[in-house]
Design an enzyme around this catalytic site. Structure first.
Site, PDB file in Angstrom:
ATOM      1  N   SER A 122      -4.804  -2.490  -2.190  1.00 16.48           N
ATOM      2  CA  SER A 122      -3.891  -1.460  -1.706  1.00 16.48           C
ATOM      3  C   SER A 122      -4.552  -0.602  -0.635  1.00 16.48           C
ATOM      4  O   SER A 122      -5.707  -0.195  -0.763  1.00 16.48           O
ATOM      5  CB  SER A 122      -3.451  -0.569  -2.869  1.00 16.48           C
ATOM      6  OG  SER A 122      -2.424   0.318  -2.467  1.00 16.48           O
ATOM      7  N   ASP A 141      -4.309   2.858   0.648  1.00 15.79           N
ATOM      8  CA  ASP A 141      -3.767   4.185   0.331  1.00 15.79           C
ATOM      9  C   ASP A 141      -4.393   5.175   1.295  1.00 15.79           C
ATOM     10  O   ASP A 141      -5.499   5.680   1.073  1.00 15.79           O
ATOM     11  CB  ASP A 141      -4.080   4.543  -1.113  1.00 15.79           C
ATOM     12  CG  ASP A 141      -3.641   3.447  -2.089  1.00 15.79           C
ATOM     13  OD1 ASP A 141      -2.600   2.821  -1.830  1.00 15.79           O
ATOM     14  OD2 ASP A 141      -4.350   3.206  -3.079  1.00 15.79           O
ATOM     15  N   SER A 191       0.857  -1.175   0.000  1.00 18.64           N
ATOM     16  CA  SER A 191       0.000   0.000   0.000  1.00 18.64           C
ATOM     17  C   SER A 191       0.898   1.231   0.000  1.00 18.64           C
ATOM     18  O   SER A 191       2.111   1.111  -0.178  1.00 18.64           O
ATOM     19  CB  SER A 191      -0.886  -0.001   1.245  1.00 18.64           C
ATOM     20  OG  SER A 191      -1.566  -1.249   1.383  1.00 18.64           O
TER      21      SER A 191
END
Length: 417
Positions: free
Chosen positions: A328, A330, A290
């Site tokens: 991911s 983020d 990430s």
């Protein structure tokens, strides 16, 4: 955060059955360090002793001027501390090693953060990840503890470390004082690290906080970034900053990232499809995310404006090519040192100064540029790292990067040397 095993170029060394020891350079790494062709005949990486930041290679991101250090610590009062853990080598022994991990601490100011909070906000681009304490930050609109970055499964111990630090500093916490909610953000380093070993200890966390300093910030395979892989290259910690002109307030905006995201073919450097130009030097295994992004500024902003500022980091991230994959995490945090929020205000009200909406654009631009450059610095400063089971995250080869940038007309002749 999610692990995804991806196909890659099979290294001749591994195919030959030669064991790779993470503590010792492999044949491929020696080739990379000497500039000789690899066993496959592909061009090598640049010598790792000469790792350089993107701007030092002639890659200039955006139009705004960086601060003196081009780092988050250009924001007055901001401090960074890091503890890097590298031990063991060879085959994964779950719970024992090899360890390629660490912890990074960010302190918004050097004063009494518990009693003099700073306005703050978080923003999530894709949520396959975790930042503890984010609900409390966004509820009160302020940050009252250091920010810690580490690996996914070590969040608990790092939280314990923050609590330990705070109890030592404020003995009345949990008795006559408030309880503390740590802020810890994670990325998955299990492609290189023995994640089950929980190798970052309470003591490591306290040390990272207590040793945090202003000045230059070490980048690449350090601290929380020790085991991170980004765009199929070695990633990790990166930082950059921008300073606004006097007519725009003269404020500084800094970014620090822990880059662990992106697939090779997605990598873009200043508009150039670098990832498509370098198809080799792939790890056997990588993860699908990430990135943690921390934005600091001395521009006086409140929670709402900081939430907007945090969201702008996504534009800097996107300029490097990633698409915010499903797996991911983020997650972004922005804070302002331009105001203080009292923990126990005696008056009924307190005053905050804020930049007017019509004057926010330069601050937004600064965050976008600093984020993009911080990610590139993580890649250009990281060094080749051999982790569990011989999995190798190769450093982005700077000689080939420079050649590609020249091919696309983004660097003049002689630049990047």
């Amino acid at each position: 955060m999610r692990r995804v095993v991806r196909g890659s170029v099979v290294l001749a060394l591994l195919a030959a059955g030669v064991p790779i020891a993470p503590g010792v350079p492999t044949a491929a790494e020696v080739s990379a360090a000497t500039g000789a062709p690899t066993a496959t005949g592909a061009p090598s990486a640049a010598p790792e002793a000469t790792r350089r930041r993107a701007r030092d290679l002639g890659i200039v991101i955006g139009t705004l001027r960086p601060g003196p250090l081009n780092a988050i610590t250009d924001v007055p009062g901001v401090k960074v501390g890091q503890v890097t853990i590298r031990k063991g080598d060879g085959k994964l022994r779950p719970g024992e090693g090899p360890a390629r991990t660490g912890v990074t601490a960010i302190l918004p100011h050097g004063g009494d953060l518990w009693r003099e909070k700073v306005p703050a906000a978080t923003w999530v681009l894709n949520g396959t990840g975790e930042m503890t304490g984010s609900i409390w930050i966004d509820t009160q609109g302020a940050l009252e503890v250091p920010i810690l970055l580490t690996n996914t499964m070590n969040i608990g111990r790092v939280m314990d470390g923050v609590v330990s630090y705070m109890l030592k500093r404020y003995p009345d916490i949990g008795i006559g004082d408030d309880v503390v909610a740590p802020t810890v953000a994670e990325c998955d380093d299990s492609a290189l690290n023995d994640a089950r070993g929980l190798h970052v200890s309470i003591a490591d966390t306290v040390r990272a906080i207590e040793e945090a300093r202003g000045g230059p910030v070490e980048e690449g395979a350090v601290g929380a970034g020790t085991g991170m892989i980004s765009y199929g290259f070695k990633g990790g910690i990166g930082t950059a900053s921008r300073v606004l002109g006097a007519e725009e307030g003269g404020w500084t905006v800094g970014a620090l990232v822990n880059a662990n995201m992106g697939r090779r073919q997605q990598l873009i450097v200043d508009g150039v499809p670098v990832g498509r130009e370098i198809a080799d030097l792939m790890p056997k295994m990588s993860v699908d995310g990430s990135i943690i992004i921390v934005i600091a500024t001395d521009a006086p902003l409140d929670h709402l404006k900081l939430r907007r500022l945090a969201s702008k980091a996504a534009l800097g991230l996107a300029r490097t090519g990633t698409i915010a994959n499903h797996g991911s995490g983020d997650i972004f945090l922005a804070f302002s040192t331009g105001n203080r929020v009292p923990h126990y205000p005696k008056p009924l009200t307190y005053t905050l100064t804020v930049v007017a909406d019509d004057h926010l654009d330069p601050i937004f631009q600064a965050a976008e540029e600093a984020t993009e450059e911080a990610i590139l610095n993580a890649l250009t400063m990281a060094t080749t790292t051999v982790g569990r089971d011989g999995n190798t995250a190769y450093a982005l080869p700077l000689d080939r990067l420079a050649a590609i940038m020249k091919k696309y007309g983004r660097l003049p002749a002689g630049a990047g040397r």
